[in-house]
Design a protein around this motif. Structure first.
Motif, PDB file in Angstrom:
ATOM      1  N   LEU A 179      26.380  88.060  40.578  1.00  0.00           N
ATOM      2  CA  LEU A 179      27.795  88.459  40.683  1.00  0.00           C
ATOM      3  C   LEU A 179      28.361  88.595  39.283  1.00  0.00           C
ATOM      4  N   ARG A 180      28.057  89.668  38.613  1.00  0.00           N
ATOM      5  CA  ARG A 180      28.398  89.785  37.191  1.00  0.00           C
ATOM      6  C   ARG A 180      29.863  90.085  36.944  1.00  0.00           C
ATOM      7  N   GLU A 181      30.608  90.363  38.023  1.00  0.00           N
ATOM      8  CA  GLU A 181      32.038  90.636  37.861  1.00  0.00           C
ATOM      9  C   GLU A 181      32.894  89.372  37.904  1.00  0.00           C
ATOM     10  N   HIS A 182      32.271  88.239  38.205  1.00  0.00           N
ATOM     11  CA  HIS A 182      33.045  87.019  38.400  1.00  0.00           C
ATOM     12  C   HIS A 182      32.508  85.885  37.549  1.00  0.00           C
ATOM     13  N   GLU A 183      33.394  84.971  37.254  1.00  0.00           N
ATOM     14  CA  GLU A 183      33.046  83.734  36.559  1.00  0.00           C
ATOM     15  C   GLU A 183      33.293  82.571  37.510  1.00  0.00           C
ATOM     16  N   PHE A 184      32.360  81.653  37.546  1.00  0.00           N
ATOM     17  CA  PHE A 184      32.495  80.471  38.397  1.00  0.00           C
ATOM     18  C   PHE A 184      32.388  79.212  37.551  1.00  0.00           C
ATOM     19  N   ASP A 185      33.041  78.168  38.013  1.00  0.00           N
ATOM     20  CA  ASP A 185      32.922  76.864  37.371  1.00  0.00           C
ATOM     21  C   ASP A 185      31.827  76.051  38.059  1.00  0.00           C
ATOM     22  N   TYR A 186      30.956  75.493  37.244  1.00  0.00           N
ATOM     23  CA  TYR A 186      29.903  74.622  37.741  1.00  0.00           C
ATOM     24  C   TYR A 186      30.014  73.270  37.046  1.00  0.00           C
ATOM     25  N   TRP A 187      29.736  72.222  37.814  1.00  0.00           N
ATOM     26  CA  TRP A 187      29.835  70.859  37.296  1.00  0.00           C
ATOM     27  C   TRP A 187      28.476  70.158  37.359  1.00  0.00           C
ATOM     28  N   GLY A 188      28.263  69.300  36.393  1.00  0.00           N
ATOM     29  CA  GLY A 188      27.123  68.417  36.456  1.00  0.00           C
ATOM     30  C   GLY A 188      27.438  67.191  37.295  1.00  0.00           C
ATOM     31  N   GLN A 189      26.450  66.321  37.434  1.00  0.00           N
ATOM     32  CA  GLN A 189      26.599  65.142  38.279  1.00  0.00           C
ATOM     33  C   GLN A 189      27.255  63.979  37.541  1.00  0.00           C
ATOM     34  N   GLY A 190      27.355  64.082  36.248  1.00  0.00           N
ATOM     35  CA  GLY A 190      28.002  63.038  35.458  1.00  0.00           C
ATOM     36  C   GLY A 190      27.012  62.044  34.871  1.00  0.00           C
ATOM     37  N   THR A 191      27.411  61.471  33.757  1.00  0.00           N
ATOM     38  CA  THR A 191      26.615  60.426  33.112  1.00  0.00           C
ATOM     39  C   THR A 191      27.564  59.306  32.683  1.00  0.00           C
ATOM     40  N   GLN A 192      27.170  58.085  32.957  1.00  0.00           N
ATOM     41  CA  GLN A 192      28.033  56.932  32.687  1.00  0.00           C
ATOM     42  C   GLN A 192      27.957  56.540  31.224  1.00  0.00           C
ATOM     43  N   VAL A 193      29.112  56.349  30.628  1.00  0.00           N
ATOM     44  CA  VAL A 193      29.213  55.804  29.271  1.00  0.00           C
ATOM     45  C   VAL A 193      30.020  54.511  29.368  1.00  0.00           C
ATOM     46  N   THR A 194      29.426  53.444  28.902  1.00  0.00           N
ATOM     47  CA  THR A 194      30.093  52.146  28.919  1.00  0.00           C
ATOM     48  C   THR A 194      30.134  51.592  27.506  1.00  0.00           C
ATOM     49  N   VAL A 195      31.331  51.295  27.047  1.00  0.00           N
ATOM     50  CA  VAL A 195      31.508  50.748  25.699  1.00  0.00           C
ATOM     51  C   VAL A 195      31.968  49.300  25.856  1.00  0.00           C
ATOM     52  N   SER A 196      31.096  48.397  25.494  1.00  0.00           N
ATOM     53  CA  SER A 196      31.386  46.979  25.700  1.00  0.00           C
ATOM     54  C   SER A 196      30.513  46.145  24.786  1.00  0.00           C
ATOM     55  N   SER A 197      31.063  45.004  24.398  1.00  0.00           N
ATOM     56  CA  SER A 197      30.279  44.068  23.591  1.00  0.00           C
ATOM     57  C   SER A 197      29.607  43.034  24.490  1.00  0.00           C
TER      58      SER A 197
END
Length: 122
Positions: free
Chosen positions: A104-122
């Motif tokens: 479908l070269r006439e259109h743009e679609f948004d695609y999402w990844g599944q996500g990755t967890q970032v945890t900042v903690s000591s």
């Protein structure tokens, strides 16, 4: 048709760094832009940074100077370098692509990844 896969998340101490990677694959004709979003528990998903096909970048004001977005167009890959991390950066980080597919070269679609967890903690 299109898949976005993030990697690079994990646990890091305050002040540390992480580099996230997002690879887009599938029947891609053109990637107009890619970006990183994050969602912390109990909060709405928010834009972190985005980069267009011509290399223009956008950052959340609060993150300028600590986060850097870059891309490798030949590899359909976008990176997020995160430095001087703070506990409030803890979130699931999602990659989003504004992509034109072969079928479908006439259109743009948004695609999402599944996500990755970032945890900042000591």
């Amino acid at each position: 048709q299109v898949q976005l896969v993030e990697s690079g998340g994990g646990l890091v101490q305050p002040g540390g760094s992480l580099r996230l990677t997002c690879v887009a694959s599938g029947t891609i004709f053109k990637i107009n832009a890619m970006g990183w979003y994050r969602q912390a528990p109990g909060k709405q998903r928010e834009l972190v940074a985005a980069i267009t096909d011509d290399g223009s970048t956008t950052y959340a004001d609060s993150l300028k100077g600590r986060f850097t977005i870059s891309r490798d167009s030949a590899k359909n890959t976008v990176y997020l370098q995160m430095d001087s991390l703070k506990p409030e950066d803890t979130a699931v980080y999602y990659c989003k692509g504004a992509i034109v597919i072969v079928e479908l070269r006439e259109h743009e679609f948004d695609y999402w990844g599944q996500g990755t967890q970032v945890t900042v903690s000591s």
